[in-house]
Design a protein around this motif. Structure first.
Motif, PDB file in Angstrom:
ATOM      1  N   TYR A  31      50.369   6.262  14.394  1.00  0.00           N
ATOM      2  CA  TYR A  31      50.441   7.541  15.077  1.00  0.00           C
ATOM      3  C   TYR A  31      51.494   8.455  14.446  1.00  0.00           C
ATOM      4  O   TYR A  31      52.600   8.009  14.148  1.00  0.00           O
ATOM      5  CB  TYR A  31      50.808   7.333  16.560  1.00  0.00           C
ATOM      6  N   TYR A  33      53.034  12.722  14.707  1.00  0.00           N
ATOM      7  CA  TYR A  33      53.094  13.871  15.602  1.00  0.00           C
ATOM      8  C   TYR A  33      53.876  15.015  14.946  1.00  0.00           C
ATOM      9  O   TYR A  33      54.811  14.769  14.191  1.00  0.00           O
ATOM     10  CB  TYR A  33      53.826  13.501  16.903  1.00  0.00           C
ATOM     11  N   TYR A  35      56.049  18.349  16.370  1.00  0.00           N
ATOM     12  CA  TYR A  35      56.605  19.063  17.508  1.00  0.00           C
ATOM     13  C   TYR A  35      57.322  20.317  17.013  1.00  0.00           C
ATOM     14  O   TYR A  35      57.810  20.371  15.897  1.00  0.00           O
ATOM     15  CB  TYR A  35      57.655  18.203  18.236  1.00  0.00           C
ATOM     16  N   LEU A  45      54.446  19.493  21.732  1.00  0.00           N
ATOM     17  CA  LEU A  45      53.558  18.877  20.763  1.00  0.00           C
ATOM     18  C   LEU A  45      52.583  19.897  20.192  1.00  0.00           C
ATOM     19  O   LEU A  45      51.872  20.582  20.945  1.00  0.00           O
ATOM     20  CB  LEU A  45      52.797  17.733  21.432  1.00  0.00           C
ATOM     21  N   TYR A  48      48.671  16.051  16.687  1.00  0.00           N
ATOM     22  CA  TYR A  48      48.995  14.660  16.450  1.00  0.00           C
ATOM     23  C   TYR A  48      47.822  13.961  15.772  1.00  0.00           C
ATOM     24  O   TYR A  48      46.724  14.524  15.663  1.00  0.00           O
ATOM     25  CB  TYR A  48      49.387  13.941  17.746  1.00  0.00           C
ATOM     26  N   VAL A  50      46.024   9.919  15.364  1.00  0.00           N
ATOM     27  CA  VAL A  50      46.024   8.518  15.818  1.00  0.00           C
ATOM     28  C   VAL A  50      45.673   7.560  14.691  1.00  0.00           C
ATOM     29  O   VAL A  50      45.524   6.359  14.905  1.00  0.00           O
ATOM     30  CB  VAL A  50      45.079   8.318  17.019  1.00  0.00           C
ATOM     31  N   TRP A  97      50.656   4.366  20.631  1.00  0.00           N
ATOM     32  CA  TRP A  97      51.004   5.538  21.431  1.00  0.00           C
ATOM     33  C   TRP A  97      51.936   5.211  22.582  1.00  0.00           C
ATOM     34  O   TRP A  97      52.495   6.087  23.189  1.00  0.00           O
ATOM     35  CB  TRP A  97      49.748   6.248  21.931  1.00  0.00           C
ATOM     36  N   GLY A  98      52.108   3.939  22.869  1.00  0.00           N
ATOM     37  CA  GLY A  98      53.049   3.581  23.920  1.00  0.00           C
ATOM     38  C   GLY A  98      54.371   3.084  23.404  1.00  0.00           C
ATOM     39  O   GLY A  98      55.166   2.523  24.153  1.00  0.00           O
ATOM     40  N   GLN A 101      58.935   6.540  19.490  1.00  0.00           N
ATOM     41  CA  GLN A 101      58.656   7.492  18.430  1.00  0.00           C
ATOM     42  C   GLN A 101      59.916   7.672  17.585  1.00  0.00           C
ATOM     43  O   GLN A 101      61.004   7.870  18.117  1.00  0.00           O
ATOM     44  CB  GLN A 101      58.215   8.839  19.002  1.00  0.00           C
TER      45      GLN A 101
ATOM     46  N   TYR B  32      54.997   4.680  30.980  1.00  0.00           N
ATOM     47  CA  TYR B  32      56.077   4.473  30.006  1.00  0.00           C
ATOM     48  C   TYR B  32      56.967   5.700  30.027  1.00  0.00           C
ATOM     49  O   TYR B  32      56.478   6.834  29.903  1.00  0.00           O
ATOM     50  CB  TYR B  32      55.475   4.256  28.612  1.00  0.00           C
ATOM     51  N   ARG B  93      54.604   9.112  29.335  1.00  0.00           N
ATOM     52  CA  ARG B  93      53.459   8.917  28.447  1.00  0.00           C
ATOM     53  C   ARG B  93      52.191   9.460  29.081  1.00  0.00           C
ATOM     54  O   ARG B  93      51.799   9.040  30.166  1.00  0.00           O
ATOM     55  CB  ARG B  93      53.295   7.446  28.107  1.00  0.00           C
ATOM     56  N   GLY B  94      51.556  10.390  28.333  1.00  0.00           N
ATOM     57  CA  GLY B  94      50.225  10.845  28.718  1.00  0.00           C
ATOM     58  C   GLY B  94      49.213  10.117  27.857  1.00  0.00           C
ATOM     59  O   GLY B  94      49.495   9.048  27.314  1.00  0.00           O
ATOM     60  N   VAL B  95      48.043  10.709  27.658  1.00  0.00           N
ATOM     61  CA  VAL B  95      47.010  10.082  26.824  1.00  0.00           C
ATOM     62  C   VAL B  95      47.321  10.364  25.360  1.00  0.00           C
ATOM     63  O   VAL B  95      47.282  11.499  24.925  1.00  0.00           O
ATOM     64  CB  VAL B  95      45.611  10.623  27.184  1.00  0.00           C
ATOM     65  N   HIS B  96      47.658   9.324  24.621  1.00  0.00           N
ATOM     66  CA  HIS B  96      47.949   9.394  23.185  1.00  0.00           C
ATOM     67  C   HIS B  96      49.202  10.177  22.840  1.00  0.00           C
ATOM     68  O   HIS B  96      49.464  10.435  21.679  1.00  0.00           O
ATOM     69  CB  HIS B  96      46.783   9.994  22.394  1.00  0.00           C
ATOM     70  N   LYS B  97      49.990  10.593  23.832  1.00  0.00           N
ATOM     71  CA  LYS B  97      51.159  11.370  23.480  1.00  0.00           C
ATOM     72  C   LYS B  97      52.212  11.267  24.571  1.00  0.00           C
ATOM     73  O   LYS B  97      51.931  10.837  25.682  1.00  0.00           O
ATOM     74  CB  LYS B  97      50.784  12.836  23.277  1.00  0.00           C
ATOM     75  N   LEU B  98      53.426  11.653  24.202  1.00  0.00           N
ATOM     76  CA  LEU B  98      54.508  11.778  25.172  1.00  0.00           C
ATOM     77  C   LEU B  98      54.642  13.242  25.592  1.00  0.00           C
ATOM     78  O   LEU B  98      54.477  14.141  24.769  1.00  0.00           O
ATOM     79  CB  LEU B  98      55.837  11.335  24.561  1.00  0.00           C
TER      80      LEU B  98
END
Lengths: 112, 110
Positions: A31, A33, A35, A45, A48, A50, A97-98, A101, B32, B93-98
């Protein structure tokens, strides 16, 4: 192990000019990103990715394009710079993604 | 989508005192919650995180608490030191991103 690097560190553009910011990571992260950071607005953001070959829009994508042709690189393009795009731009990457970063050192962009 | 609010925007404490920063989030599916510290002119760095299956996590002088029912989480810094002065960001944490909060400027006065 350099982590996340960004090029350039500083840039001044005139309105209407274009440029590309380069982000590179050597941690084999899937992943990545982009910003932008503006005073009092935290980190927003832009786009991004994946994984290699994929991109997706974030919160503030207008005026920017991205590409992820190689897993380790994530490019951010400004097609026609505007003063509203004056900001500090951070790239980040994570394994999933969890996960944590990891941020690059940032690029300070001024558009006059 | 996820929305994160962070308070206060600025916080001044005397060295040795405690500091508390609070965040609320909107998406009950978020699981998260990291906290990042950003020193002046530097990149954000993770200082602590918590997942939704625990209510509290501690690492030396910093701790994070999570209340999933109320959808809020907090950062606690005890025995503050001048080097704790920085901007702190919470995220969810959202879907695929913070999704990040707007940040809190913490000043520790010596």
């Amino acid at each position: 192990n350099a982590g996340v690097t960004q090029t350039p560190k500083f840039r001044v553009l005139k309105t209407g000019q274009s440029m590309t910011l380069l982000c590179a990571q050597d941690m084999n992260h899937e992943y990545m990103y982009w910003y932008r950071q503006d005073p009092g607005m935290g980190l927003r953001l832009i786009h991004y990715s994946v994984g290699e070959g994929t991109t997706a829009k974030g919160e503030v994508p207008d005026g920017y394009n991205v590409s992820r042709l190689k897993k380790q690189n994530f490019l951010l393009g400004l097609e026609s710079a505007a003063p509203s795009q004056t900001s500090v731009y951070f790239c980040a990457s994570s394994y999933n993604w969890g996960d944590e970063q990891y941020f690059g050192p940032g690029t300070r962009l001024t558009v006059t | 989508g996820e929305n994160v609010e962070q308070h206060p925007s600025t916080l001044s404490v005397q060295e040795g005192d405690s500091a508390v920063i609070k965040c609320t989030y909107s998406d009950s599916a978020s699981n998260y919650f990291p906290w990042y510290k950003q020193e002046l002119g530097k990149r954000p760095q993770l200082i602590i995180d918590i997942r939704s299956n625990v209510g509290e996590k501690k690492d030396q002088r910093i701790a994070v608490t999570l209340n999933k029912t109320a959808k809020h989480f907090s950062l606690h810094i005890t025995e503050t030191q001048p080097e704790d002065s920085a901007v702190y960001f919470c995220a969810a944490r959202g879907v695929h991103k913070l999704v990040f909060g707007a940040g809190t400027i913490l000043r520790v006065k010596s």
